[in-house]
Design a protein around this motif. Structure first.
Motif, PDB file in Angstrom:
ATOM      1  N   HIS A 226       0.800  -1.220   0.000  1.00  0.00           N
ATOM      2  CA  HIS A 226       0.000   0.000   0.000  1.00  0.00           C
ATOM      3  C   HIS A 226       0.838   1.277   0.000  1.00  0.00           C
ATOM      4  N   ILE A 227       2.164   1.135   0.058  1.00  0.00           N
ATOM      5  CA  ILE A 227       3.031   2.315   0.076  1.00  0.00           C
ATOM      6  C   ILE A 227       2.928   3.050  -1.259  1.00  0.00           C
ATOM      7  N   GLY A 228       2.609   4.329  -1.183  1.00  0.00           N
ATOM      8  CA  GLY A 228       2.537   5.149  -2.386  1.00  0.00           C
ATOM      9  C   GLY A 228       1.299   4.938  -3.228  1.00  0.00           C
ATOM     10  N   LYS A 229       0.327   4.178  -2.728  1.00  0.00           N
ATOM     11  CA  LYS A 229      -0.865   3.875  -3.513  1.00  0.00           C
ATOM     12  C   LYS A 229      -2.025   4.836  -3.249  1.00  0.00           C
ATOM     13  N   GLY A 230      -1.836   5.794  -2.344  1.00  0.00           N
ATOM     14  CA  GLY A 230      -2.821   6.847  -2.157  1.00  0.00           C
ATOM     15  C   GLY A 230      -4.000   6.514  -1.275  1.00  0.00           C
ATOM     16  N   ASN A 231      -4.026   5.330  -0.677  1.00  0.00           N
ATOM     17  CA  ASN A 231      -5.174   4.956   0.166  1.00  0.00           C
ATOM     18  C   ASN A 231      -4.684   4.688   1.591  1.00  0.00           C
ATOM     19  N   LYS A 232      -4.758   5.719   2.424  1.00  0.00           N
ATOM     20  CA  LYS A 232      -4.242   5.593   3.788  1.00  0.00           C
ATOM     21  C   LYS A 232      -5.069   4.627   4.630  1.00  0.00           C
ATOM     22  N   ASN A 233      -6.368   4.529   4.350  1.00  0.00           N
ATOM     23  CA  ASN A 233      -7.228   3.647   5.141  1.00  0.00           C
ATOM     24  C   ASN A 233      -6.906   2.177   4.900  1.00  0.00           C
ATOM     25  N   LYS A 234      -6.634   1.828   3.639  1.00  0.00           N
ATOM     26  CA  LYS A 234      -6.251   0.443   3.346  1.00  0.00           C
ATOM     27  C   LYS A 234      -4.927   0.092   4.015  1.00  0.00           C
TER      28      LYS A 234
ATOM     29  N   CYS B 243       2.579   7.099   4.454  1.00  0.00           N
ATOM     30  CA  CYS B 243       2.627   5.811   3.754  1.00  0.00           C
ATOM     31  C   CYS B 243       1.910   5.896   2.412  1.00  0.00           C
ATOM     32  N   ALA B 244       0.707   6.459   2.412  1.00  0.00           N
ATOM     33  CA  ALA B 244      -0.096   6.528   1.185  1.00  0.00           C
ATOM     34  C   ALA B 244       0.600   7.346   0.103  1.00  0.00           C
TER      35      ALA B 244
END
Length: 345
Positions: A34-42, A106-107
């Motif tokens: 999920h790093i750099g994928k733009g979805n902090k909740n996931k 992270c996102a």
């Protein structure tokens, strides 16, 4: 206590010091997709699920006192949840967790996202999810801070304790409007200021560890993060003071229902809303603290994918001995398929 029981206790403590870091590493590994994928909740959900699943393998009778929120809003690692094996001889511990500090970091693949956990055989301050005034320093400035005094006086006292010119003092804080009053005072003294966008646990660590260019963390941040930070500060014999920010005049979120917040605080045993807490009131007992890097930062490198597996950097501390360990762990894909279950035999 006889020699056998003393030895058993020490062995358990030493094992726990490494077990807690396995929990943060499990959470860090789970965030990697999920790093750099733009979805902090996931990302946060993945870290929380991995940490909770790993708790089931730990020989403790643990209660989460600082977690992901209240039961109604947090299905996992909620405040009051019991974790661990809860065997007959397993030690009873309080647990404070932030499965992913810096969810936005992270996102967006920005520096200093970490997973972290603190544990004590004593007690943590039960604090609602709200803001907290904090000052954090390392051993070199221990005894020099006083939250009842103004910003300038604290900065001057810290500089004197560390025997350095005030214009060389380096303050680290969250870049928020609510911390503007600190910035203005520091500028008048010509102090150096290092801003962070998120992650005040990582920033506080940076202020207390040896060989860091930072001298003090100061500002208004999260209360749960402040309690977790206290465990690390205690382990390095630093100093910390904090006060719950019921006063919203310094730029805190005005939409928070102050009266409801006070009711929640009273239900947690907090009756003095102006109380300044010292380090020993934020956490008691023998404490353990662990953090693992998710994205690259000043303290820890982020998760790395290597041929055949992953590499994780971590930090683990224990207050009774003052031990600080820097770890680099290699996980082999051929040996472990489900990295959210890294404690499986």
């Amino acid at each position: 206590m006889d020699k056998y029981n003393k030895l058993a206790r020490l062995t358990t403590e030493r094992n726990l010091a490494l077990e807690v870091v396995r929990l943060t590493e499990a959470a860090a590994l789970a965030t990697y997709p999920h790093i750099g994928k733009g979805n902090k909740n996931k990302a946060d959900k993945a870290a929380t699920e991995a940490m909770r699943k790993s708790f089931a393998k730990i020989y403790i009778s643990g209660t989460v006192v600082i977690g992901e929120g209240e039961l109604d809003n947090a299905p996992m690692l909620y405040n009051g949840e019991e974790v661990g094996r809860w065997g007959e001889h397993d030690p009873e511990v309080d647990i404070a967790v932030d499965p992913l500090e810096g969810t936005k970091l992270c996102a967006k693949n920005r520096p200093n996202a970490i997973t972290c956990l603190a544990m004590t055989d004593g007690n943590f301050l039960r604090a609602p999810d709200m803001y907290m005034y904090k000052i954090v320093v390392g051993p070199g400035a221990k005894g020099s801070i006083d939250l009842s005094k103004d910003v300038k006086e604290n900065l001057i006292n810290i500089a004197e304790a560390k025997n350095k010119p005030i214009n060389d003092l380096n303050l680290i804080l969250l870049e928020r409007k609510r911390n503007k009053y600190i910035v203005e005072a520091a500028r008048e003294l010509d102090c150096k200021i290092t801003y962070i966008s998120d992650g005040d646990i990582a920033a506080s660590l940076y202020a207390v560890l040896d060989n860091s260019p930072m001298d003090v963390y100061m500002g208004i941040g999260g209360a749960p993060e402040g309690v977790i930070t206290a465990s690390a500060v205690k382990s390095v014999e630093g100093d910390m003071q904090a006060r719950l920010a019921f006063d919203f005049s310094k730029g805190n979120k005005a939409h928070i229902d102050l009266e409801k917040l006070k009711v929640r605080a009273k239900n947690m045993g907090i009756n003095d809303f102006e109380k300044i807490y010292n380090l020993d009131e934020l956490v008691t007992g023998n404490t353990f603290f662990a953090a693992s890097g998710v994205t690259d930062g000043e303290l820890l490198r982020g998760v790395r994918q290597k041929p055949g597996g992953f590499q994780v950097e971590s930090l683990v501390m224990r207050s009774r001995t003052g031990t600080i360990r820097w770890l680099q762990s290699q996980y082999n894909l051929d040996k472990r398929v489900d990295y959210s279950s890294i404690l499986e035999d």
